[in-house]
Scaffold this active site. Structure first.
Site, PDB file in Angstrom:
ATOM      1  N   ARG A 120       0.811  -1.223   0.000  1.00 56.71           N
ATOM      2  CA  ARG A 120       0.000   0.000   0.000  1.00 56.71           C
ATOM      3  C   ARG A 120       0.841   1.267   0.000  1.00 56.71           C
ATOM      4  O   ARG A 120       0.410   2.293  -0.526  1.00 56.71           O
ATOM      5  CB  ARG A 120      -0.918  -0.014   1.214  1.00 56.71           C
ATOM      6  CG  ARG A 120      -1.927  -1.146   1.078  1.00 56.71           C
ATOM      7  CD  ARG A 120      -3.111  -0.867   1.890  1.00 56.71           C
ATOM      8  NE  ARG A 120      -4.124  -1.877   1.678  1.00 56.71           N
ATOM      9  CZ  ARG A 120      -5.136  -2.054   2.497  1.00 56.71           C
ATOM     10  NH1 ARG A 120      -5.252  -1.284   3.552  1.00 56.71           N
ATOM     11  NH2 ARG A 120      -6.025  -2.974   2.240  1.00 56.71           N
ATOM     12  N   ASP A 164     -15.851   9.491   7.785  1.00 56.31           N
ATOM     13  CA  ASP A 164     -14.736   8.563   7.631  1.00 56.31           C
ATOM     14  C   ASP A 164     -13.445   9.319   7.944  1.00 56.31           C
ATOM     15  O   ASP A 164     -13.419  10.549   7.964  1.00 56.31           O
ATOM     16  CB  ASP A 164     -14.687   7.992   6.203  1.00 56.31           C
ATOM     17  CG  ASP A 164     -13.922   6.675   6.132  1.00 56.31           C
ATOM     18  OD1 ASP A 164     -14.555   5.608   6.153  1.00 56.31           O
ATOM     19  OD2 ASP A 164     -12.672   6.715   6.081  1.00 56.31           O
TER      20      ASP A 164
END
Ligand SMILES: C[S@@+](CC[C@H](N)C(=O)[O-])C[C@H]1O[C@@H](n2cnc3c(N)ncnc32)[C@H](O)[C@@H]1O
Length: 293
Positions: free
Chosen positions: A54, A165
């Site tokens: 990632r 979020d």
């Protein structure tokens, strides 16, 4: 000392495989400390490959040659720190995911809330850790069915759907409401026809639904700026990334923020902590009602 401050450690490859960028076990530990400190997310040594996969694009984008340099960089650069968090969070979601929650909401929560709105009352719902928006949009589609008039009525009433979020990148996608066509396959056809249209090889959620959702950045571990209580909270598939004390603290705060009789929906593999469970009655699969008190 900052969670990212350099600590001595051997420059070994955790996965034992050749990689484009130097990535030692110590680098992994420092990234794990960072993401735990910022977001409460656990990244044990077994996740080293995931962390590498990632963050390697970010190391490349920053034109660096090692993770050690990247760690030093995010220690100094707040914007890159946010990009690292965006890259490290798992945003997997889908429309009508764990559909039994929406069935429950429609049957057991919505009739009374809808009646309250008709009487000019206030209704507040929170999709906590909403990812790219499929969860709050699903809820709205479920509530409105194929009737645009219901959506228009919601827009005129004291109804708020807060969707939050941690990841800014994912929130931008949520607010845009555009998805790959495959993403919409789980939306029942009549709802898809009513609330989505094809645009530039993507499907776009109707502006009326987008306007009904307030997308905001919020870290579940930090202070919450909202006032008042919620009638329903969807907090699904985020606690799986947290350790027990973090889950317990979060669940306690969610319980505090629910109105008596309000509903809490959690992910299919999540459980209530023993200290929080007595504040709720289990009314369905991973579905809880706050005990009226
Ligand atoms: C797997 S998705 C779940 C999405 C949706 N709730 C569902 O069940 O389909 C988890 C989301 O939690 C968010 N997240 C992780 N840690 C967080 C935190 N500390 N505060 C707020 N959101 C967080 C991630 O950015 C990600 O979008």
């Amino acid at each position: 000392m900052s969670a990212l401050a350099a600590r001595p450690g051997p420059a070994t490859m955790p996965a034992g495989r050749p990689t484009e960028f130097a990535f030692s076990a110590d680098d992994h530990r420092r990234i794990a400390d960072f993401v735990y400190g910022e977001a409460g997310i656990l990244m044990p040594p077994g996740k080293a490959q995931l962390v590498y996969g990632r963050l390697a694009p970010r190391v490349r984008a920053c034109r660096l040659t090692s993770f050690a340099d990247y760690i030093a960089h995010i220690d100094r650069d707040a914007e890159e720190r946010q990009r690292a968090i965006d890259a490290l969070t798992t945003n997997h979601t889908s429309f009508f995911r764990e559909a039994h929650h929406f069935d429950h909401f429609l049957e057991h929560a919505w009739p009374a809330l809808d009646g309250r709105l008709a009487d000019r009352g206030r209704v507040r719902i929170w999709s906590a850790a909403c990812s790219s928006g499929e969860e709050p949009y699903t809820l709205l589609m479920a509530m409105c069915g194929t009737q645009r008039g219901v959506g228009q009525r919601l827009a005129r009433s004291d109804f708020r759907l807060l969707a939050t979020d941690l990841s800014t990148e994912i929130l931008a996608a949520a607010a845009a409401g555009r998805y790959a066509p495959d993403t919409a396959k789980t939306v029942p056809e009549p709802l898809r026809r009513t609330w989505m249209r094809d645009v530039d090889h993507q499907v776009e959620v109707d502006p009326l639904l987008r306007e009904l959702c307030a997308f905001r950045k919020l870290n579940l571990l930090e202070d919450w700026p909202m006032r008042g209580t919620f009638d329903a909270i969807f907090c699904r598939n985020v606690m799986i990334y947290f350790d027990e004390p973090t889950k317990e603290r979060l669940q306690t705060r969610l319980a505090d923020r629910l109105a008596p009789g309000g509903f809490l929906y959690i992910g299919h593999s999540e459980r209530l902590s023993p200290s929080v469970a007595p504040r709720f009655t289990c009314v369905g699969r991973t579905t809880f009602q706050k005990v009226a008190a």
